[in-house]
Design an enzyme around this catalytic site. Structure first.
Site, PDB file in Angstrom:
ATOM      1  N   ARG A  31       0.836  -1.209   0.000  1.00 42.35           N
ATOM      2  CA  ARG A  31       0.000   0.000   0.000  1.00 42.35           C
ATOM      3  C   ARG A  31       0.860   1.244   0.000  1.00 42.35           C
ATOM      4  NH1 ARG A  31      -4.415   1.522   4.645  1.00 42.35           N
ATOM      5  NH2 ARG A  31      -2.543   1.861   5.876  1.00 42.35           N
ATOM      6  N   THR A  91      -1.005   7.705  -0.896  1.00 43.97           N
ATOM      7  CA  THR A  91      -2.309   7.626  -1.567  1.00 43.97           C
ATOM      8  C   THR A  91      -3.201   6.529  -0.997  1.00 43.97           C
ATOM      9  OG1 THR A  91      -1.558   6.035  -3.244  1.00 43.97           O
ATOM     10  CG2 THR A  91      -1.199   8.381  -3.699  1.00 43.97           C
ATOM     11  N   ASP A 119      -0.724  -3.377  12.786  1.00 44.84           N
ATOM     12  CA  ASP A 119      -0.332  -3.936  11.494  1.00 44.84           C
ATOM     13  C   ASP A 119      -0.247  -5.446  11.630  1.00 44.84           C
ATOM     14  OD1 ASP A 119       1.510  -5.010   9.411  1.00 44.84           O
ATOM     15  OD2 ASP A 119       1.594  -2.914   8.794  1.00 44.84           O
ATOM     16  N   ASP A 168       3.119  -7.162  10.541  1.00 37.49           N
ATOM     17  CA  ASP A 168       4.203  -6.950  11.505  1.00 37.49           C
ATOM     18  C   ASP A 168       4.002  -7.790  12.755  1.00 37.49           C
ATOM     19  OD1 ASP A 168       5.679  -5.189   9.978  1.00 37.49           O
ATOM     20  OD2 ASP A 168       4.694  -3.409  10.783  1.00 37.49           O
TER      21      ASP A 168
END
Length: 215
Positions: free
Chosen positions: A110, A114, A206, A209
């Protein structure tokens, strides 16, 4: 809030054990080993729900005492499609349910500015068009990665696509269901919203992670 989405296409799995495991998954003090195990366990619960409507056929079986008629899954072959890298954490759970399933992969990252997904890898089994595809990704935020994966599968000729996530933002759910009128979506939690960085709130951080201990 789940009531605003079509219940024939969107399922929140609210089993008490799912919700119990999810509260541990969200806790920032939960370590990598336990986090990884919980992701696998939750994938099993979701797999049960996502394959609940598979048709059955009769088959004769010799028990130690007599011949009897049992049921087996009829004519359904499965492919698991994890969105890399976090989706890999859910694959083993589905494979425990369907050991014969084939596994394809879609690699996305990602853009931090944006928030748009960019593909860097895509490989499917040769007979993907004849399989029910379970697309797995722990987090459904904006829906960009999931809709891109759905598009790749449709272009490959897949008719039956079912998406499995652990936590989902309403924005992402809406994007996915609007993008494809036939896709089905399963999640363990419909969370509140996305923040300005497109992270799910309350979320769980996340997932990649936390699964792989990289942060």
């Amino acid at each position: 809030m789940a009531e605003e989405f079509d219940p024939s296409r969107f399922t929140v799995i609210d089993h008490p054990l799912v919700q119990h495991k999810l509260h541990i998954l969200r806790d920032k003090s939960t370590g990598t080993k336990q986090f990884r195990e919980l992701v696998t366990e939750l994938a099993i619960f979701e797999g049960y729900e996502a394959m609940r409507d598979f048709p059955l056929e009769d088959v004769e079986v010799e028990t130690p005492l007599e011949t009897t008629t049992c049921k087996r899954v009829s004519g359904k072959t499965v492919a698991i499609i994890p969105i890399l890298r976090a989706g890999l954490g859910m694959v083993d759970g589905i494979l425990q349910l369907v050991p014969s399933a084939k596994v394809g992969h879609v690699g996305m990252y990602r853009d931090e500015v944006t928030h748009e997904p960019h593909q860097y890898y895509c490989k499917f089994p040769e007979d993907i068009q004849s399989r029910t595809c379970l697309v797995v990704d722990p987090m459904l935020a904006t829906g960009g990665s999931l809709t891109a994966a759905i598009q790749f599968l449709r272009e490959a000729g897949v008719r039956d696509i079912r998406c499995l996530t652990l936590v989902s933002a309403p924005e992402g759910v809406r994007t996915v269901l609007d993008f494809d009128p036939d896709v089905r979506l399963y999640t363990c939690s419909l969370d509140r919203c996305l923040n300005e960085r497109a992270y799910i709130l309350p979320g769980l951080g996340d997932a990649g992670d936390r699964i792989y201990g990289t942060k």
